[in-house]
Design a protein around this motif. Structure first.
Motif, PDB file in Angstrom:
ATOM      1  N   ASP A  34       2.688   1.386   1.196  1.00 21.41           N
ATOM      2  CA  ASP A  34       3.477   0.770   2.041  1.00 21.41           C
ATOM      3  C   ASP A  34       2.748   0.417   3.347  1.00 21.41           C
ATOM      4  N   PHE A  35       1.932   1.194   3.722  1.00 18.99           N
ATOM      5  CA  PHE A  35       1.029   1.069   5.015  1.00 18.99           C
ATOM      6  C   PHE A  35       0.123   0.053   4.886  1.00 18.99           C
ATOM      7  N   ARG A  36      -0.662  -0.065   3.569  1.00 19.40           N
ATOM      8  CA  ARG A  36      -1.618  -1.126   3.446  1.00 19.40           C
ATOM      9  C   ARG A  36      -0.678  -2.473   3.200  1.00 19.40           C
ATOM     10  N   ALA A  37       0.652  -2.777   2.522  1.00 19.17           N
ATOM     11  CA  ALA A  37       1.247  -3.944   2.448  1.00 19.17           C
ATOM     12  C   ALA A  37       1.647  -4.328   3.846  1.00 19.17           C
ATOM     13  N   ALA A  38       1.918  -3.480   4.762  1.00 19.84           N
ATOM     14  CA  ALA A  38       2.231  -3.884   6.352  1.00 19.84           C
ATOM     15  C   ALA A  38       1.075  -4.475   6.763  1.00 19.84           C
TER      16      ALA A  38
END
Length: 552
Positions: A405-409
């Motif tokens: 999720d952090f990398r998608a953000a």
């Protein structure tokens, strides 16, 4: 705006006066109004107390009580911009348009922009369109006011059915380009629709609101796409024009003026036009920011259930309830909203935020996932939902999902400092990808050099990499930025220990304990105070860190 004390008479009821000032300092408008009213019984001509009593009534939305106070001030020759505003608002409310001109002739002004546009609407209220247009033209010709004069002139023309003239104003070249508000964008679209230019109207809505529109704008879009002629309703009357004027002023001063001053104009707009939902939402938001959660809740609740912006009001009401510590009531509001508006991603995202803030992480995750399913792929909001869902996944010890999720953000919002910091710090804590973590946190720190949490992360990654001198510089800086943060003080204590400054290490650990750390952190800090960092690390299966410079 609560004005400063200038001249308070000696024979004032001191207890009531002091209670009123104390209440005003805390934005407790109900108490402030009550105590100023009591104090005025002994000194009814006191200008300071009259001003503040009037302001408190306005903040409460009680214009019927503010008007007589404003009239007393004017009758006594007390100069007050807000008193002039109150009486002008009341004139518009009651249709006494000629009194607006009389007041200006007597020097009872509010400000050049307000006075100029108010005269235009007052002339229209009297049915004199030619003078109304001349007043708007004077505003247009005044340096810095062109766009506001053009917009209100367009509203006025549209309100009497001159849609061609209104459209021409919206399309007239203006220095710096036309700056749309929500109301002016909707007005322009409705005007174009009345001219059988639905495709142009759709283009306006698309440019201003994007592809994923809120329900109020979506209703207009759907009608335009169906080929319907959308009626003009944005600013349909002089009263509505005055209300939009006051709401516009509130928006113009919001970022620079005290919230209490901005609230005067927002309340004026709400009083003149109770259906002006943007003014209601601004009023409620200001009250919430000032800690007046019951008043904010009341304002949000005034939006009708059939209003297309009802969902926005309910989202605001849920946040006000949560801020007031009524978490279960906030969740009830959001549960109801997801039943009535299940198609709105922002409802699910806000529900997720509320669950996250109350540490109900599984429910938060479900709500965030639903929001992401509903958001358009191009929506600018997606990155933040990935970020917040990453936080809940991290709290649930679901690290692979959290990292994803952090990398998608970051893919959606590259180099955002908060995301870089959260992901980088988490990697440091896990002892993973430290070089990448350092690069992330250095980027975040360069963007936010005065953010204590980010500077702490930078120091901590240097600590984990064994670069203790660099760690010390940044952790001392973080401690100066966040002097009462238990984690920052704990980190600084650790680096002091490693570089051989044992007394300072123990001092920082003691400070960390005094700032109410998490229970597990508190136990570990006490253990470090008792036995030292090296023994604690050894018991945790880590290699002790050799003291760099010997004992102090």
């Amino acid at each position: 705006m609560i004005t400063p004390a200038t001249s308070v008479m000696a024979d004032v009821d001191a207890g009531a006066y002091l209670a009123a000032r104390q209440a005003g300092a805390h934005s407790d408008f109900a108490s402030s109004a009550r105590y100023y009213t009591k104090a005025l019984l002994q000194d009814p001509s006191n200008s300071y107390m009259l001003e503040n009593a009037m302001n408190s009534f306005i903040a409460l939305g009680q214009f019927s009580r503010a008007v007589p106070v404003a009239q007393v001030m004017v009758d006594q020759g007390i100069s007050s911009q807000i008193a002039h505003l109150v009486l002008s608002v009341e004139n518009a409310k009651t249709g006494d348009w000629s009194d607006i001109f009389s007041a200006l002739e007597q020097g009872r002004t509010v400000g050049p922009l307000v006075d100029g546009l108010a005269q235009g609407w007052a002339h229209l209220g009297e049915g004199d369109m030619s003078r109304a247009l001349a007043s708007f033209d004077q505003v247009i010709e005044t340096r810095g006011m062109e766009v506001y004069g053009m917009t209100h002139k367009a509203y006025a023309l549209a309100s009497v059915g001159d849609f061609e003239g209104a459209a021409a104003l919206f399309e007239r070249p203006v220095s710096g380009g036309l700056r749309y508000s929500r109301t002016s964008a909707i007005a322009h679209a409705q005007i174009l629709s009345q001219l059988d230019r639905n495709s142009d109207a759709l283009a306006i809505l698309q440019a201003i609101f994007g592809r994923q529109m809120d329900p109020a704008v979506a209703l207009i879009r759907d009608a335009l796409e169906a080929g319907d002629a959308v009626a003009y309703s944005a600013v349909p009357s002089p009263e509505a024009g005055m209300a939009d004027l006051y709401h516009m002023i509130a928006g113009l001063v919001e970022d620079e003026a005290p919230a209490s001053f901005t609230l005067m104009y927002a309340r004026a707009a709400m009083y003149l036009d109770p259906s002006n939902t943007p003014a209601i939402l601004m009023t409620a938001g200001l009250l919430e920011d000032m800690g007046q959660y019951d008043l904010a809740n009341s304002a949000f609740s005034s939006v009708a259930t059939d209003d297309p912006s009802f969902h926005a009001a309910e989202l605001g009401r849920a946040e006000a309830l949560r801020s007031a510590g009524r978490d279960d009531a906030a969740i009830e509001v959001l549960e109801a909203l997801t039943r009535t508006h299940p198609e709105l991603p922002q409802v699910w995202a806000t529900k997720g935020d509320t669950f996250r803030q109350t540490e109900r992480y599984n429910q938060a995750n479900d709500a965030y996932t639903k929001a992401l399913d509903l958001y358009d792929d191009e929506s600018a909001a997606r990155w933040f939902v990935h970020y917040t869902r990453g936080i809940t996944n991290h709290a649930l010890n679901l690290w692979p999902a959290a990292e994803a999720d952090f990398r998608a953000a970051l893919e959606l919002n590259p180099d955002h400092p908060q995301v870089l910091n959260y992901l980088g710090y988490s990697l440091v804590e896990r002892g993973e990808k430290l070089d990448e973590a350092l690069e992330m946190i250095e980027t975040a720190a360069a963007a936010r050099p005065d953010n204590g949490a980010i500077i702490d992360s930078l120091g901590w990654v240097y600590f984990q990499l064994g670069r203790y001198d660099e760690a010390l510089v940044h952790l001392e800086r973080a401690s100066s930025l966040l002097p009462t943060d238990p984690v920052v003080n704990d980190h600084l204590g650790d680096v002091f220990w490693v570089v051989g400054r044992m007394t300072e290490a123990r001092f920082q650990w003691q400070r960390a304990l005094s700032f109410d750390p998490e229970a597990d952190d508190a136990l570990r800090i006490r253990d470090k105070l008792s036995r030292g960092l090296d023994m604690v690390l050894k018991d945790e299966g880590e290699d002790p860190i050799r003291v760099a410079r010997g004992n102090d």
